[in-house]
Scaffold this motif. Structure first.
Motif, PDB file in Angstrom:
ATOM      1  N   ARG A  90      22.752  36.851  39.475  1.00  0.00           N
ATOM      2  CA  ARG A  90      22.341  37.470  38.211  1.00  0.00           C
ATOM      3  C   ARG A  90      22.814  36.566  37.086  1.00  0.00           C
ATOM      4  NH1 ARG A  90      23.506  41.326  34.181  1.00  0.00           N
ATOM      5  NH2 ARG A  90      21.966  43.017  34.058  1.00  0.00           N
ATOM      6  N   ALA A  91      21.891  36.014  36.308  1.00  0.00           N
ATOM      7  CA  ALA A  91      22.256  34.982  35.331  1.00  0.00           C
ATOM      8  C   ALA A  91      21.747  35.305  33.937  1.00  0.00           C
ATOM      9  CB  ALA A  91      21.719  33.626  35.779  1.00  0.00           C
ATOM     10  N   TYR A  92      21.850  36.579  33.535  1.00  0.00           N
ATOM     11  CA  TYR A  92      21.424  36.947  32.182  1.00  0.00           C
ATOM     12  C   TYR A  92      22.485  36.531  31.163  1.00  0.00           C
ATOM     13  CZ  TYR A  92      18.150  39.949  34.688  1.00  0.00           C
ATOM     14  OH  TYR A  92      17.179  40.409  35.530  1.00  0.00           O
ATOM     15  N   ARG A  93      22.028  36.080  30.023  1.00  0.00           N
ATOM     16  CA  ARG A  93      22.961  35.761  28.948  1.00  0.00           C
ATOM     17  C   ARG A  93      23.444  37.049  28.291  1.00  0.00           C
ATOM     18  NH1 ARG A  93      19.792  30.743  25.901  1.00  0.00           N
ATOM     19  NH2 ARG A  93      19.887  29.275  27.666  1.00  0.00           N
ATOM     20  N   PRO A  94      24.694  37.074  27.844  1.00  0.00           N
ATOM     21  CA  PRO A  94      25.196  38.300  27.193  1.00  0.00           C
ATOM     22  C   PRO A  94      24.452  38.569  25.896  1.00  0.00           C
ATOM     23  CG  PRO A  94      26.764  36.483  26.969  1.00  0.00           C
ATOM     24  CD  PRO A  94      25.709  36.013  27.926  1.00  0.00           C
ATOM     25  N   LEU A  95      24.176  39.847  25.646  1.00  0.00           N
ATOM     26  CA  LEU A  95      23.482  40.238  24.428  1.00  0.00           C
ATOM     27  C   LEU A  95      24.486  40.451  23.302  1.00  0.00           C
ATOM     28  CD1 LEU A  95      20.915  42.791  25.904  1.00  0.00           C
ATOM     29  CD2 LEU A  95      20.509  40.420  25.242  1.00  0.00           C
ATOM     30  N   PRO A  96      24.122  40.151  22.065  1.00  0.00           N
ATOM     31  CA  PRO A  96      25.051  40.365  20.941  1.00  0.00           C
ATOM     32  C   PRO A  96      25.387  41.838  20.793  1.00  0.00           C
ATOM     33  CG  PRO A  96      22.830  39.844  20.143  1.00  0.00           C
ATOM     34  CD  PRO A  96      22.814  39.607  21.629  1.00  0.00           C
ATOM     35  N   GLU A  97      26.677  42.125  20.641  1.00  0.00           N
ATOM     36  CA  GLU A  97      27.119  43.515  20.529  1.00  0.00           C
ATOM     37  C   GLU A  97      26.740  44.085  19.171  1.00  0.00           C
ATOM     38  OE1 GLU A  97      31.168  44.093  21.460  1.00  0.00           O
ATOM     39  OE2 GLU A  97      31.112  42.942  23.325  1.00  0.00           O
ATOM     40  N   GLY A  98      26.306  45.330  19.197  1.00  0.00           N
ATOM     41  CA  GLY A  98      25.963  46.014  17.961  1.00  0.00           C
ATOM     42  C   GLY A  98      24.737  45.480  17.268  1.00  0.00           C
ATOM     43  N   ALA A  99      23.934  44.696  17.986  1.00  0.00           N
ATOM     44  CA  ALA A  99      22.749  44.101  17.365  1.00  0.00           C
ATOM     45  C   ALA A  99      21.632  45.124  17.248  1.00  0.00           C
ATOM     46  CB  ALA A  99      22.276  42.900  18.188  1.00  0.00           C
ATOM     47  N   GLY A 100      20.796  44.935  16.237  1.00  0.00           N
ATOM     48  CA  GLY A 100      19.644  45.784  16.042  1.00  0.00           C
ATOM     49  C   GLY A 100      18.500  45.375  16.956  1.00  0.00           C
ATOM     50  N   PRO A 101      17.387  46.130  16.908  1.00  0.00           N
ATOM     51  CA  PRO A 101      16.259  45.850  17.807  1.00  0.00           C
ATOM     52  C   PRO A 101      15.701  44.435  17.660  1.00  0.00           C
ATOM     53  CG  PRO A 101      16.024  48.005  16.790  1.00  0.00           C
ATOM     54  CD  PRO A 101      17.175  47.346  16.108  1.00  0.00           C
ATOM     55  N   LEU A 102      15.585  43.928  16.418  1.00  0.00           N
ATOM     56  CA  LEU A 102      15.021  42.597  16.224  1.00  0.00           C
ATOM     57  C   LEU A 102      15.895  41.529  16.854  1.00  0.00           C
ATOM     58  CD1 LEU A 102      12.934  40.707  15.021  1.00  0.00           C
ATOM     59  CD2 LEU A 102      14.212  40.751  12.853  1.00  0.00           C
ATOM     60  N   ARG A 103      17.186  41.632  16.636  1.00  0.00           N
ATOM     61  CA  ARG A 103      18.090  40.629  17.197  1.00  0.00           C
ATOM     62  C   ARG A 103      18.135  40.713  18.721  1.00  0.00           C
ATOM     63  NH1 ARG A 103      24.500  39.958  15.703  1.00  0.00           N
ATOM     64  NH2 ARG A 103      24.829  37.937  16.704  1.00  0.00           N
ATOM     65  N   ARG A 104      18.103  41.936  19.260  1.00  0.00           N
ATOM     66  CA  ARG A 104      18.089  42.095  20.716  1.00  0.00           C
ATOM     67  C   ARG A 104      16.794  41.537  21.306  1.00  0.00           C
ATOM     68  NH1 ARG A 104      21.411  45.435  23.532  1.00  0.00           N
ATOM     69  NH2 ARG A 104      19.719  46.008  24.947  1.00  0.00           N
ATOM     70  N   THR A 105      15.683  41.802  20.614  1.00  0.00           N
ATOM     71  CA  THR A 105      14.406  41.269  21.090  1.00  0.00           C
ATOM     72  C   THR A 105      14.434  39.752  21.108  1.00  0.00           C
ATOM     73  OG1 THR A 105      13.197  43.199  20.270  1.00  0.00           O
ATOM     74  CG2 THR A 105      11.934  41.178  20.632  1.00  0.00           C
ATOM     75  N   THR A 106      14.925  39.142  20.027  1.00  0.00           N
ATOM     76  CA  THR A 106      14.989  37.685  19.947  1.00  0.00           C
ATOM     77  C   THR A 106      15.894  37.117  21.032  1.00  0.00           C
ATOM     78  OG1 THR A 106      14.651  37.814  17.547  1.00  0.00           O
ATOM     79  CG2 THR A 106      15.519  35.752  18.429  1.00  0.00           C
ATOM     80  N   ALA A 107      17.057  37.764  21.244  1.00  0.00           N
ATOM     81  CA  ALA A 107      18.001  37.271  22.253  1.00  0.00           C
ATOM     82  C   ALA A 107      17.417  37.379  23.654  1.00  0.00           C
ATOM     83  CB  ALA A 107      19.311  38.050  22.158  1.00  0.00           C
ATOM     84  N   MET A 108      16.760  38.479  23.945  1.00  0.00           N
ATOM     85  CA  MET A 108      16.213  38.670  25.289  1.00  0.00           C
ATOM     86  C   MET A 108      15.040  37.731  25.552  1.00  0.00           C
ATOM     87  SD  MET A 108      16.491  42.834  25.650  1.00  0.00           S
ATOM     88  CE  MET A 108      16.497  42.951  27.429  1.00  0.00           C
ATOM     89  N   LEU A 109      14.187  37.542  24.544  1.00  0.00           N
ATOM     90  CA  LEU A 109      13.064  36.636  24.731  1.00  0.00           C
ATOM     91  C   LEU A 109      13.509  35.179  24.765  1.00  0.00           C
ATOM     92  CD1 LEU A 109      10.305  38.259  22.490  1.00  0.00           C
ATOM     93  CD2 LEU A 109      10.567  38.389  24.965  1.00  0.00           C
TER      94      LEU A 109
END
Length: 427
Positions: A90-109
Motif C-alpha cells: 500500500r503506497a498512498y501518500r499521506p493526505l494533508p490534515e484538516g484540508a478542505g475538499p479542494l486540497r484533498r482532491t488535488t492531493a489525491m489526484l
C-alpha cells in the motif's frame, strides 16, 4: 497399526485438499461477483466525478469516491494476503490534515497510487473477473453435468433432438447426459490441481496492476526522511552552538576576565584577589557542569557505556512522576538506532509530563521479530495526536529516518499509549 495410521493421515490429507479446492471455487465466485459489480460501479463513479471537477461539483464528490476506491483496493489487498499469501504493498501518500475538499482532491489526484487504482478497476472487472471465475467454474460447473446424468436431461430434452448444451456436449438423451457427466468429472480433476493456483493467479494479476510503483514511493519516502534528517542535524548543531555561546563560553570568558583582574590586584589588594579567584573557581565548575549537560544531551554517557536499557532506567529516575520500566533486550542495537530510540522516548516522556498532566508512566522496551519496540503509557488526560507542530510529529520524523513507525492511542480522558517501532538487529 502403522498401516491404519498411514491411512488415517492420508484421509486427513485428502479431506484437507478437498476443502482447499472447494474453498478456492467459492472464493473465486465471490471475487468474480465483487470484481464485476464493485469495480464497474466505482470506475464509472470515479470517471464521472473527476470529469465534474472543473465544474466544482467534482471537488466535493471526488474525495469521497476515491476514498471508496482506496477502501475497495485495501480489502482486495487483505484478501490477497489471507487467501493466497500474496502481499500487495500500500503506497498512498499521506493526505494533508484538516484540508478542505479542494486540497484533498488535488492531493489525491496528484498521487500516482490513485491512478494505479483507477487503472486497476477496469482490469479487475475484465481480466480479474475471468481469473476469479475460472476456479469457480472448475469446482461448481461439474455439478450440473452430474445432475444431468442423474435424470435432469429429461427436463431439457425429449430424447429425440438436442435440447441442451453442457459446455460443448449436446445433451439429447441418457447417453449424451453421461458424456456431460464425464466432462464434469474431467473438470473436477482439473479443479483438483488448478483451482487454488487460478485463485492465486487472480491475486498475482491484481498485484501486477495495483502494486506497481512501490519502488518510486520508497524513493520518495527516503528522500523526505533524508531531508528531515539533514534538517534535524542542522537544528541540533545550531542548538549546540547556541548553548556553547550562551553558557560555557560566556562563563569561560568571565573566568578569564576575573583571572586578568586577579593579576593586577594580587599585590595591591590580596583580599579582593582571593574573592575573584573564588568567583573564577565557581565559573569554572559551572562551565564544566554545563559542558557535561551539553554532552549528555548529544549522547548520554550511560547510553554509550551501558546500552539503551540502562539509559532508559536512568531517564526514568529523573522523571518527576512515578515511572515503571520493563526492559527485555538480549543485546544492543547499533549506536544510531539506540540514540534515536532514546531521544524519541525522552520526547514522549516530556510530553506525558508537560501536556498530559500524567501522574504515572509505564515504559516497556523489548525486541522481537526484528523490531525494537518502545511503548509509553500514561494515565494523563489523553487527546494526544500526531500533527504539524506537535512534539510527536518530531518523534515520527526522527524514527522515519530509520524506517521506524509511531502509533498513538489517546482517547479523550486517557489513557495515552505511544508505541514506537524501529527495525533493527541486536548484537
Amino acid at each position: 497399526m502403522e498401516t491404519k495410521s498411514g491411512n488415517s493421515g492420508g484421509g486427513r490429507d485428502m479431506a484437507g485438499r478437498v476443502r482447499t479446492v472447494v474453498t478456492a471455487g467459492l472464493r473465486g465466485l465471490l471475487l468474480a461477483v465483487v470484481s464485476l459489480a464493485g469495480s464497474l460501479t466505482l470506475f464509472v463513479s470515479a470517471v464521472l466525478s473527476i470529469a465534474l471537477v472543473p465544474l466544482g461539483v467534482g471537488v466535493l464528490t471526488t474525495p469521497l469516491v476515491l476514498d471508496a476506491v482506496r477502501r475497495f483496493a485495501d480489502r482486495r489487498r487483505v484478501r490477497a494476503a489471507e487467501w493466497a499469501g500474496v502481499r500487495i504493498p500500500r503506497a498512498y501518500r499521506p493526505l494533508p490534515e484538516g484540508a478542505g475538499p479542494l486540497r484533498r482532491t488535488t492531493a489525491m489526484l496528484g498521487d500516482p497510487a490513485t491512478w494505479r487504482d483507477l487503472r486497476w478497476l477496469p482490469a479487475d472487472m475484465t481480466a480479474g473477473f475471468v481469473t476469479a471465475l475460472l476456479p469457480a467454474v472448475l469446482v461448481l460447473y461439474p455439478l450440473e453435468g452430474f445432475v444431468l446424468a442423474a435424470g435432469l436431461w429429461r427436463a431439457v430434452t425429449d430424447g429425440t433432438h438436442v435440447g441442451y448444451w453442457y459446455a460443448f456436449v449436446p445433451v439429447s438423451g441418457q447417453a449424451t447426459a453421461l458424456g456431460a457427466a464425464a466432462l464434469g468429472a474431467a473438470l473436477l480433476v482439473a479443479a483438483w490441481y488448478l483451482a487454488p493456483l487460478l485463485l492465486q493467479g487472480h491475486f498475482r494479476l491484481t498485484r501486477a496492476v495495483l502494486g506497481g510503483g512501490e519502488l518510486a514511493e520508497r524513493v520518495r519516502v527516503l528522500t523526505e526522511t533524508r531531508r528531515d534528517a539533514v534538517d534535524t542535524s542542522a537544528a541540533e548543531l545550531r542548538r549546540i552552538e547556541r548553548d556553547l555561546h550562551d553558557g560555557a563560553q560566556a562563563r569561560l570568558i568571565a573566568m578569564g576576565m576575573d583571572l586578568g583582574t586577579v593579576e593586577t590586584l594580587v599585590d595591591r589588594d590580596p583580599q579582593r584577589a582571593k574573592e575573584l579567584l573564588a568567583q573564577a573557581r565557581k565559573n569554572s565548575a559551572d562551565a564544566l557542569a554545563e559542558l557535561r549537560d551539553l554532552v549528555r544531551g548529544i549522547h548520554p554517557p550511560v547510553l554509550a557505556e551501558r546500552g539503551l536499557g540502562d539509559a532508559v532506567r536512568a531517564l526514568a529516575l529523573r522523571m518527576p512522576v512515578g515511572t515503571e520500566v520493563t526492559v527485555d533486550l538480549a543485546g544492543r542495537a547499533d549506536a544510531p538506532v539506540e540514540s534515536a530510540a532514546y531521544f524519541a522516548l525522552s520526547e514522549v516522556l516530556t510530553n506525558a509530563v508537560k501536556h498530559a498532566d500524567a501522574q504515572r508512566v509505564w515504559i516497556d522496551l523489548h525486541h522481537g521479530d526484528g523490531m525494537l519496540r518502545l511503548t509509553v503509557t500514561d494515565n494523563g488526560k489523553g487527546g494526544a495526536a500526531v500533527g504539524a507542530g506537535s512534539g510527536l510529529a518530531g518523534v515520527e520524523r526522527r524514527l522515519s529516518t530509520f524506517d521506524g513507525v509511531l502509533a498513538v492511542s489517546s482517547p479523550a480522558g486517557g489513557p495515552t499509549m505511544v508505541t514506537m517501532e524501529i527495525p533493527c538487529a541486536l548484537s
